[in-house]
Structures are given as structure tokens and as C-alpha cells.
Design a protein around this motif. Structure first.
Motif, PDB file in Angstrom:
ATOM      1  N   PRO A 121      -4.841  -1.844   8.030  1.00  0.00           N
ATOM      2  CA  PRO A 121      -4.733  -0.539   8.696  1.00  0.00           C
ATOM      3  C   PRO A 121      -4.998   0.628   7.759  1.00  0.00           C
ATOM      4  O   PRO A 121      -5.580   1.630   8.166  1.00  0.00           O
ATOM      5  N   SER A 122      -4.561   0.517   6.511  1.00  0.00           N
ATOM      6  CA  SER A 122      -4.787   1.616   5.566  1.00  0.00           C
ATOM      7  C   SER A 122      -6.267   1.839   5.322  1.00  0.00           C
ATOM      8  O   SER A 122      -6.724   2.978   5.182  1.00  0.00           O
ATOM      9  N   CYS A 123      -7.043   0.750   5.323  1.00  0.00           N
ATOM     10  CA  CYS A 123      -8.495   0.878   5.153  1.00  0.00           C
ATOM     11  C   CYS A 123      -9.116   1.551   6.369  1.00  0.00           C
ATOM     12  O   CYS A 123     -10.026   2.382   6.222  1.00  0.00           O
ATOM     13  N   MET A 124      -8.622   1.210   7.561  1.00  0.00           N
ATOM     14  CA  MET A 124      -9.137   1.828   8.777  1.00  0.00           C
ATOM     15  C   MET A 124      -8.839   3.319   8.806  1.00  0.00           C
ATOM     16  O   MET A 124      -9.698   4.137   9.129  1.00  0.00           O
ATOM     17  N   VAL A 125      -7.597   3.675   8.463  1.00  0.00           N
ATOM     18  CA  VAL A 125      -7.210   5.089   8.465  1.00  0.00           C
ATOM     19  C   VAL A 125      -8.038   5.867   7.464  1.00  0.00           C
ATOM     20  O   VAL A 125      -8.508   6.984   7.752  1.00  0.00           O
ATOM     21  N   LEU A 126      -8.249   5.299   6.291  1.00  0.00           N
ATOM     22  CA  LEU A 126      -9.036   5.980   5.262  1.00  0.00           C
ATOM     23  C   LEU A 126     -10.482   6.156   5.701  1.00  0.00           C
ATOM     24  O   LEU A 126     -11.086   7.217   5.478  1.00  0.00           O
TER      25      LEU A 126
END
Length: 337
Positions: free
Chosen positions: A23-28
Motif C-alpha cells: 500500500p505504501s508503494c501505491m500511495v507514493l
């Protein structure tokens, strides 16, 4: 516990199978794409427009999104560190956009109303403040807006409970979806459909004879003069038709995009929904509305303030003829030589 009807979330699926994308990669990635889009839209706009409250707020959105992108990138690189006594981990890559989502979600209607009042005062020339004083007022007004909304978000107990419900170990990213954005989009699309339904015959007639010309090195929509044109009075229905054509000539793809979102009931996180193209879409809508409501005070010889970076509204008021535009272009070419 009471949950607001506009507090929709996007939990990631927990079904068995291959692990989902971090999820952190998607948000970034989403934040990076939004920041790039904001900067691109600002770069291609006309630079000779008068400053307005909404223009200043657009700049602040670009700045806030850029700060968010830098902060998330810093956290994603170091993953676990302490700064000013606060420990930052991968969890904050989800937490910071959530906080910003609540802030963005509450700003749609206030910014819409304040920008409408600002345009009305500027177009009617009610305000006598100097250019520097007006820009200074916009600057501090935008800062005050951000301080007020962040103070409300961080101080609201229900929002705090909503943010603290997520376990620190899950790293899932549920996001707030603003109901203000939905109703505002529904209102503007509804107004456009009503206007088109009222003037559809005039729109079809005027579109058939419409020409795209070059006037003073600027692309313009040439509206042929009607036989009953009065050089001192502006017909409200004729003006409404021209305003609609100019608006749709620039924003028709965006209007279709809004209709698709409304029809499919697509839930967009608030930190993505508040962006520069959406704000400039609102800006053009408000300018057209103020021009139409003020049409009884306008004259075709009146100078129209260039407040829209994308739509040349002045061509709705100037009674062009082909001979007039050709003479103007020849004069401009001689002066350039």
C-alpha cells in the motif's frame, strides 16, 4: 459509534492468494502522479491572467502535495527514524495522506463559495483594493484557510478515533471520501445539463456557424453577429449560449469524466480528488456564472478581466466581424515589423 455518511473507506482485500501490492508503494505512486499532473496543468496555463483567490489556492495545493510527496519519499527511503522526538515508520505513509484527505474533503464547498464571492467582487469592480494589497490578502486568506481546516481535522474527536482504529501492523490504507466533492460535481453537471436543455437549439445553430480564428496571436471562437444584435444591450439567453459553448469548448472531456464518475458512483479518495484541474474547472464555472448574473450591467465595449487561465471569456462580449479581425491582425503584423 456514529459514522458520518460521507466517511467511505478503501480497505485493501484480505482474501488469500498472492500478496497485494504494498500500500505504501501505491500511495507514493499516486501522490507522484497527482503532483506531476498539478505542475503540468500550471505550466500550460496562460500567464497573463489576474490573480484570484482560487488561483492562489491552486498554488497552495501544489505546494502541499509537493511537501507530502517529499515527506512520503523520505519515510519510504529510511522506513524507521525519529525526527524532533517523533518516530516515523512505514505506517505514516498511510497516516499522512489520511489526515490530508480529511483536510481536502472539508474544503470543496468553502473554497467554492469564497471563490464565487471573490470573482463577483472583481468582475463587478466592487473592491477598490490595489493589486499588491489584493495579492497579499489572498496569500494570508489561503494560509488562514489551511490553518482552520487542519486545526479542525486534528482537533475533532471523531476523526481522531477514525484515524486510530487502524492497527499499526496492518499497513492498510483506508481513505476518507468527501461527500462535498460528490454533491458539488453533481450540482455543476446538473446546471450544465439544464442550461444545455434550455439553449440547445441556440447552441446547435451557433455551433454550425462557429469558426476558430486567430485574434491578436490568440486562438478565439468567432461568433457571427446576429441580425438583431444590440451593441448596447446583452441578451441573457444569447450570452448564456456563448458562455456554454466557450466552457464546453475547453472542459467538455472533463465534464464527460465527471458524468462517468457520478454515474458509476466511483469513490475517489479526497487527497486525490482535490487537484488543480478540478479547481480550474470550478474556476471557469464560477466565472461564467458571475458573467451571466451580471449581464444586465455589462456592455460589449467593457473590458473583460482575464481571470481564467484557460477560457477566453472576452470573446463572448466583443461583437467581432471577420473584417474586424482581419484588420486587427494586419495592424498587429505591421506594428510587429
Amino acid at each position: 459509534m456514529y459514522v458520518s455518511p460521507d466517511n467511505y473507506t478503501f480497505p485493501l482485500p484480505s482474501s488469500p492468494g498472492p500478496p497485494p501490492l504494498d500500500p505504501s508503494c501505491m500511495v507514493l505512486s499516486i501522490t507522484l502522479a497527482k503532483t506531476f499532473l498539478n505542475i503540468l496543468v500550471l505550466a500550460i496555463r496562460r500567464k497573463d491572467t489576474c490573480c484570484s483567490l482560487l488561483e492562489c489556492f491552486c498554488m497552495s495545493v501544489v505546494f502541499v502535495d509537493f511537501l507530502l510527496l517529499v515527506g512520503l519519499s523520505f519515510i519510504a527511503y529510511f522506513q524507521d527514524f525519529a525526527l524532533w522526538g517523533i518516530r516515523f515508520t512505514k505506517y505514516h505513509i498511510c497516516l499522512l495522506p489520511q489526515i490530508l484527505s480529511f483536510a481536502y474533503g472539508f474544503l470543496h464547498c468553502p473554497v467554492f463559495l469564497l471563490a464565487g464571492v471573490d470573482h463577483y467582487l472583481n468582475i463587478t469592480k466592487t473592491s477598490k483594493v490595489s493589486h499588491f494589497g489584493r495579492n497579499l490578502f489572498y496569500f494570508f486568506s489561503v494560509i488562514l484557510i489551511w490553518i482552520a481546516v487542519l486545526a479542525y481535522v486534528l482537533g475533532d474527536s471523531m476523526i481522531y478515533i477514525s484515524l486510530s482504529k487502524q492497527p499499526l501492523s496492518s499497513y492498510q490504507c483506508p481513505f476518507y471520501v468527501s461527500i462535498q466533492s460528490y454533491w458539488l460535481s453533481l450540482f455543476m453537471v446538473g446546471v450544465l445539463l439544464v442550461v444545455f436543455g434550455t439553449c440547445w437549439s441556440e447552441v446547435l445553430t451557433l455551433t454550425q456557424s462557429l469558426r476558430v480564428i486567430s485574434y491578436m496571436k490568440e486562438t478565439a471562437l468567432y461568433f457571427p453577429l446576429a441580425l438583431d444584435w444590440d451593441s448596447t444591450v446583452i441578451c441573457k439567453k444569447q450570452l448564456l449560449t456563448k458562455l456554454l459553448i466557450c466552457f464546453l469548448g475547453t472542459w467538455l472531456p472533463f465534464v464527460f469524466f465527471q458524468i462517468i464518475i457520478l454515474f458509476l458512483d466511483i469513490r475517489i479518495p479526497a487527497y486525490v480528488d482535490m487537484n488543480v484541474p478540478w479547481l480550474y474547472f470550478i474556476n471557469s464555472f464560477l466565472i461564467a456564472a458571475v458573467y451571466w448574473f451580471r449581464s444586465h450591467e455589462l456592455k460589449v465595449t467593457e473590458t473583460i478581466l482575464p481571470m481564467d487561465p484557460y477560457v477566453s471569456w472576452k470573446f463572448c462580449f466583443i461583437p467581432f466581424t471577420i473584417d474586424h479581425t482581419e484588420k486587427t491582425e494586419k495592424t498587429a503584423a505591421v506594428m510587429a515589423c
